[in-house]
Design an enzyme around this catalytic site. Structure first.
Site, PDB file in Angstrom:
ATOM      1  N   ASP A  10       0.887  -1.164   0.000  1.00  0.00           N
ATOM      2  CA  ASP A  10       0.000   0.000   0.000  1.00  0.00           C
ATOM      3  C   ASP A  10       0.922   1.210   0.000  1.00  0.00           C
ATOM      4  OD1 ASP A  10      -2.267   1.650   0.176  1.00  0.00           O
ATOM      5  OD2 ASP A  10      -2.153   1.660   2.369  1.00  0.00           O
ATOM      6  N   GLU A  69      -1.062  -1.357  -5.145  1.00  0.00           N
ATOM      7  CA  GLU A  69      -2.256  -0.584  -5.478  1.00  0.00           C
ATOM      8  C   GLU A  69      -1.928   0.454  -6.544  1.00  0.00           C
ATOM      9  OE1 GLU A  69      -5.666   0.950  -2.639  1.00  0.00           O
ATOM     10  OE2 GLU A  69      -3.929   2.273  -2.518  1.00  0.00           O
ATOM     11  N   ASP A 141      -2.830   0.724   7.188  1.00  0.00           N
ATOM     12  CA  ASP A 141      -1.992   0.613   5.985  1.00  0.00           C
ATOM     13  C   ASP A 141      -1.456  -0.803   5.799  1.00  0.00           C
ATOM     14  OD1 ASP A 141      -1.910   3.442   4.962  1.00  0.00           O
ATOM     15  OD2 ASP A 141      -1.201   3.770   7.007  1.00  0.00           O
TER      16      ASP A 141
END
Length: 174
Positions: A10, A69, A141
């Site tokens: 992330d 991502e 996260d």
């Protein structure tokens, strides 16, 4: 099916979440997760830190694949640019060590893990905890990074099943 270790990222220019799972296509097992606090006097220093720390993480855990991502455009173009550069540093760390890299949209990740593309952070944290049988809820996260790794595991499992079905039918997909 052999077990594959997947590193989910992330990305962030201030805080980067990472999550590692082992997956055999049917079941995913938690390996490790955490957050990297990205510090430095300027952006090049921060990007160098991301590259070095992820390179070390990859050498330590030896994942087969990195799932990350995609950048999504928000209101602040400057933040999106910094996020894109953080992603680039992470991807370069993976490519330099010959890992495969897959990218997933935030909505796709949430849909795969929670069942709703518009899920909030708490829903993602909860489902990651349930799916990986964790005793504690991971930091947001780190949970996002684990969700990204899970999404890749599910996607790869689907691709493998389609390929196997095609192989069983004379190599042709119907």
């Amino acid at each position: 099916m052999p077990v594959a270790r997947i590193l989910g990222i992330d990305p962030g220019s201030r805080l980067l979440g990472f999550g590692l799972i082992d997956s055999d296509g049917r079941r995913a097992t938690y390996v490790a997760s955490g957050c990297l606090k990205v510090t430095g006097d300027n952006l090049p220093d921060k990007l160098g830190l991301i590259f070095r720390e992820l390179s070390e993480l990859i050498q330590t855990y030896r994942p087969a694949h990195l799932a990350i991502e995609n950048v999504f455009m928000n209101r602040n173009a400057d933040s999106a640019l910094k996020l894109g550069q953080a992603r680039g540093a992470a991807i370069c760390a993976a490519v330099m060590q010959e890992l495969g890299v897959s990218e997933y949209a935030p909505r796709e990740i949430k849909l795969a893990v929670v069942g709703k593309g518009g899920a909030d952070k708490q829903q993602v944290q909860h489902m990651v905890r349930v799916l990986l049988s964790l005793s504690d809820t991971p930091q947001a996260d780190a949970a996002d990074a684990l969700a990204i790794a899970l999404c890749h595991s599910y996607q790869q499992n689907a691709v493998d099943r389609v390929a196997a079905a095609g192989h069983l039918r004379g190599g042709r997909l119907r």
